[in-house]
Write a protein that holds these residues in place. Sequence first.
Motif, PDB file in Angstrom:
ATOM      1  N   GLU A  43      44.144  25.827  47.593  1.00  0.00           N
ATOM      2  CA  GLU A  43      43.035  26.720  47.883  1.00  0.00           C
ATOM      3  C   GLU A  43      43.319  28.174  47.495  1.00  0.00           C
ATOM      4  O   GLU A  43      42.404  28.945  47.248  1.00  0.00           O
ATOM      5  CB  GLU A  43      42.683  26.651  49.378  1.00  0.00           C
ATOM      6  CG  GLU A  43      42.061  25.315  49.801  1.00  0.00           C
ATOM      7  CD  GLU A  43      40.659  25.121  49.261  1.00  0.00           C
ATOM      8  OE1 GLU A  43      40.083  26.075  48.730  1.00  0.00           O
ATOM      9  OE2 GLU A  43      40.128  24.011  49.371  1.00  0.00           O
ATOM     10  N   GLU A  44      44.599  28.559  47.483  1.00  0.00           N
ATOM     11  CA  GLU A  44      44.918  29.935  47.154  1.00  0.00           C
ATOM     12  C   GLU A  44      45.104  30.145  45.656  1.00  0.00           C
ATOM     13  O   GLU A  44      45.370  31.255  45.206  1.00  0.00           O
ATOM     14  CB  GLU A  44      46.203  30.354  47.889  1.00  0.00           C
ATOM     15  CG  GLU A  44      46.101  30.225  49.404  1.00  0.00           C
ATOM     16  CD  GLU A  44      44.940  31.041  49.962  1.00  0.00           C
ATOM     17  OE1 GLU A  44      44.739  32.182  49.485  1.00  0.00           O
ATOM     18  OE2 GLU A  44      44.246  30.543  50.860  1.00  0.00           O
ATOM     19  N   SER A  45      44.976  29.053  44.881  1.00  0.00           N
ATOM     20  CA  SER A  45      45.196  29.166  43.442  1.00  0.00           C
ATOM     21  C   SER A  45      44.141  30.058  42.800  1.00  0.00           C
ATOM     22  O   SER A  45      42.968  30.004  43.137  1.00  0.00           O
ATOM     23  CB  SER A  45      45.151  27.780  42.799  1.00  0.00           C
ATOM     24  OG  SER A  45      45.166  27.883  41.394  1.00  0.00           O
ATOM     25  N   ALA A  46      44.591  30.879  41.855  1.00  0.00           N
ATOM     26  CA  ALA A  46      43.662  31.731  41.110  1.00  0.00           C
ATOM     27  C   ALA A  46      43.225  31.074  39.809  1.00  0.00           C
ATOM     28  O   ALA A  46      42.481  31.666  39.040  1.00  0.00           O
ATOM     29  CB  ALA A  46      44.305  33.082  40.818  1.00  0.00           C
ATOM     30  N   SER A  47      43.692  29.856  39.549  1.00  0.00           N
ATOM     31  CA  SER A  47      43.343  29.162  38.322  1.00  0.00           C
ATOM     32  C   SER A  47      41.940  28.580  38.420  1.00  0.00           C
ATOM     33  O   SER A  47      41.517  28.106  39.478  1.00  0.00           O
ATOM     34  CB  SER A  47      44.347  28.039  38.038  1.00  0.00           C
ATOM     35  OG  SER A  47      45.629  28.552  37.830  1.00  0.00           O
ATOM     36  N   ALA A  48      41.224  28.605  37.300  1.00  0.00           N
ATOM     37  CA  ALA A  48      39.869  28.057  37.279  1.00  0.00           C
ATOM     38  C   ALA A  48      39.904  26.541  37.336  1.00  0.00           C
ATOM     39  O   ALA A  48      40.696  25.900  36.645  1.00  0.00           O
ATOM     40  CB  ALA A  48      39.154  28.515  36.017  1.00  0.00           C
ATOM     41  N   THR A  49      39.057  25.974  38.158  1.00  0.00           N
ATOM     42  CA  THR A  49      38.944  24.518  38.226  1.00  0.00           C
ATOM     43  C   THR A  49      37.538  24.041  37.878  1.00  0.00           C
ATOM     44  O   THR A  49      37.329  22.869  37.650  1.00  0.00           O
ATOM     45  CB  THR A  49      39.315  24.028  39.633  1.00  0.00           C
ATOM     46  OG1 THR A  49      39.377  22.601  39.640  1.00  0.00           O
ATOM     47  CG2 THR A  49      38.298  24.475  40.669  1.00  0.00           C
ATOM     48  N   LEU A  50      36.573  24.965  37.826  1.00  0.00           N
ATOM     49  CA  LEU A  50      35.183  24.618  37.586  1.00  0.00           C
ATOM     50  C   LEU A  50      34.553  25.682  36.693  1.00  0.00           C
ATOM     51  O   LEU A  50      34.839  26.872  36.834  1.00  0.00           O
ATOM     52  CB  LEU A  50      34.427  24.540  38.927  1.00  0.00           C
ATOM     53  CG  LEU A  50      32.957  24.127  38.894  1.00  0.00           C
ATOM     54  CD1 LEU A  50      32.804  22.674  38.448  1.00  0.00           C
ATOM     55  CD2 LEU A  50      32.318  24.318  40.278  1.00  0.00           C
ATOM     56  N   ALA A  51      33.703  25.226  35.761  1.00  0.00           N
ATOM     57  CA  ALA A  51      32.964  26.142  34.893  1.00  0.00           C
ATOM     58  C   ALA A  51      31.471  25.901  35.078  1.00  0.00           C
ATOM     59  O   ALA A  51      31.030  24.769  35.271  1.00  0.00           O
ATOM     60  CB  ALA A  51      33.339  25.926  33.430  1.00  0.00           C
ATOM     61  N   SER A  52      30.706  26.973  35.014  1.00  0.00           N
ATOM     62  CA  SER A  52      29.250  26.862  35.091  1.00  0.00           C
ATOM     63  C   SER A  52      28.620  27.752  34.038  1.00  0.00           C
ATOM     64  O   SER A  52      29.134  28.833  33.725  1.00  0.00           O
ATOM     65  CB  SER A  52      28.744  27.254  36.490  1.00  0.00           C
ATOM     66  OG  SER A  52      29.138  28.577  36.821  1.00  0.00           O
ATOM     67  N   VAL A  59      29.157  32.155  31.011  1.00  0.00           N
ATOM     68  CA  VAL A  59      29.889  31.071  31.658  1.00  0.00           C
ATOM     69  C   VAL A  59      30.752  31.719  32.734  1.00  0.00           C
ATOM     70  O   VAL A  59      31.418  32.736  32.478  1.00  0.00           O
ATOM     71  CB  VAL A  59      30.790  30.310  30.662  1.00  0.00           C
ATOM     72  CG1 VAL A  59      31.687  29.309  31.397  1.00  0.00           C
ATOM     73  CG2 VAL A  59      29.941  29.595  29.623  1.00  0.00           C
ATOM     74  N   ARG A  60      30.738  31.153  33.935  1.00  0.00           N
ATOM     75  CA  ARG A  60      31.603  31.647  35.003  1.00  0.00           C
ATOM     76  C   ARG A  60      32.638  30.584  35.339  1.00  0.00           C
ATOM     77  O   ARG A  60      32.317  29.388  35.400  1.00  0.00           O
ATOM     78  CB  ARG A  60      30.791  32.027  36.245  1.00  0.00           C
ATOM     79  CG  ARG A  60      30.013  33.319  36.053  1.00  0.00           C
ATOM     80  CD  ARG A  60      29.242  33.750  37.281  1.00  0.00           C
ATOM     81  NE  ARG A  60      28.606  35.038  37.043  1.00  0.00           N
ATOM     82  CZ  ARG A  60      29.090  36.217  37.448  1.00  0.00           C
ATOM     83  NH1 ARG A  60      30.220  36.257  38.131  1.00  0.00           N
ATOM     84  NH2 ARG A  60      28.455  37.344  37.170  1.00  0.00           N
ATOM     85  N   ALA A  69      35.466  33.808  42.002  1.00  0.00           N
ATOM     86  CA  ALA A  69      35.181  33.977  40.586  1.00  0.00           C
ATOM     87  C   ALA A  69      36.455  34.374  39.861  1.00  0.00           C
ATOM     88  O   ALA A  69      37.082  35.376  40.192  1.00  0.00           O
ATOM     89  CB  ALA A  69      34.111  35.035  40.390  1.00  0.00           C
ATOM     90  N   VAL A  70      36.869  33.569  38.881  1.00  0.00           N
ATOM     91  CA  VAL A  70      38.088  33.827  38.124  1.00  0.00           C
ATOM     92  C   VAL A  70      37.797  34.656  36.880  1.00  0.00           C
ATOM     93  O   VAL A  70      38.543  35.571  36.542  1.00  0.00           O
ATOM     94  CB  VAL A  70      38.766  32.499  37.737  1.00  0.00           C
ATOM     95  CG1 VAL A  70      39.957  32.735  36.826  1.00  0.00           C
ATOM     96  CG2 VAL A  70      39.176  31.733  38.982  1.00  0.00           C
ATOM     97  N   ALA A  71      36.698  34.329  36.189  1.00  0.00           N
ATOM     98  CA  ALA A  71      36.382  35.035  34.947  1.00  0.00           C
ATOM     99  C   ALA A  71      34.912  34.852  34.609  1.00  0.00           C
ATOM    100  O   ALA A  71      34.276  33.886  35.045  1.00  0.00           O
ATOM    101  CB  ALA A  71      37.250  34.527  33.801  1.00  0.00           C
ATOM    102  N   VAL A  72      34.395  35.780  33.834  1.00  0.00           N
ATOM    103  CA  VAL A  72      33.052  35.685  33.265  1.00  0.00           C
ATOM    104  C   VAL A  72      33.210  35.698  31.756  1.00  0.00           C
ATOM    105  O   VAL A  72      33.795  36.636  31.193  1.00  0.00           O
ATOM    106  CB  VAL A  72      32.157  36.852  33.720  1.00  0.00           C
ATOM    107  CG1 VAL A  72      30.777  36.728  33.075  1.00  0.00           C
ATOM    108  CG2 VAL A  72      32.032  36.881  35.239  1.00  0.00           C
ATOM    109  N   LEU A  73      32.705  34.664  31.097  1.00  0.00           N
ATOM    110  CA  LEU A  73      32.833  34.525  29.644  1.00  0.00           C
ATOM    111  C   LEU A  73      31.494  34.888  29.017  1.00  0.00           C
ATOM    112  O   LEU A  73      30.478  34.245  29.271  1.00  0.00           O
ATOM    113  CB  LEU A  73      33.228  33.095  29.281  1.00  0.00           C
ATOM    114  CG  LEU A  73      34.464  32.544  30.012  1.00  0.00           C
ATOM    115  CD1 LEU A  73      34.734  31.108  29.579  1.00  0.00           C
ATOM    116  CD2 LEU A  73      35.683  33.424  29.765  1.00  0.00           C
TER     117      LEU A  73
END
Length: 285
Positions: free
Chosen positions: A48-57, A64-65, A73-77
């Motif tokens: 749960e504390e991971s900062a890695s992305a596991t889902l894209a939308s 793409v988030r 939110a890890v990143a916005v593409l």
Amino acid sequence: AATGGWSGAVRVWALPGSTPVGTPFLGHTDRVTGVAWRPGGPGPGEEEESASATLASASVDRTVRLWSPAGGAVAVLAGATDRLARVAWHPAGRLVGAASFDGAWRLWDAETGACLLEQDGHAGAVYALAFHPDGSLAISGGLDGHARVWDARTGRGVLALAGHSGAVLGAAAAPDGVTLATASDDGTARLWDLRAKAARAVLPGHTGLVAAAAFAGPSGSLLATAGYDGGVRLWCARSGGLVRGLDSGGARLGDIDAADAGAGLLLATAGHDRTLKLWGVVGAE
């Protein structure tokens, strides 16, 4: 399971009970048009504390988030100049692709956010996107009625798949590495053979627009399709024969996914009636 709604929210559900996990993932400013799990990534409740992305939308807001397991939110593409449609993870798990109404599909590095590839070639909006299981090829579907196969490393066109008389709204690649599938608003799905470079079968079992397709079963031996007629169809991926038909009660279905579940299959559909439906199919072969 993950769903995206026209409110812009993304939700995660624990299966098979369809229990909501946490709170909605918020960030998109317009309709969500596709969601995809990262291959091999942690699921809700794991790391749960991971900062890695596991889902894209992907969204009509042209972004793409990427989301962490806890919904952060890890990143916005960014980079698309028109609304996005389907989103897909490359099998290697680091790259994310999305189709856009600006006539191109793009490939981003999920770790750096850099856009690595911007590929046009359709005569209009690109709606569907999928990757070959070994990651070497990308399959796109356009509102021009064509599906196209690309070298995912260079963007070079490999093969044009012509035959649909309407927009191609869904694309999928089977685990066997040879079979592709497309779904179209011409009321059919099609199975394609990469070796023969031609259609293997036309699947006319829906009475309206076919929105999505997903391979299922051992080694992708089945193809599941969902359509605006409210129906789900299971097909033999080798012969194209109809195996089973299911009915949602008339609600338009916009997407479908599948997973093995013991002696059968678990299918999930997203509908225009704002519901996630789960279908247990026992003894499907």
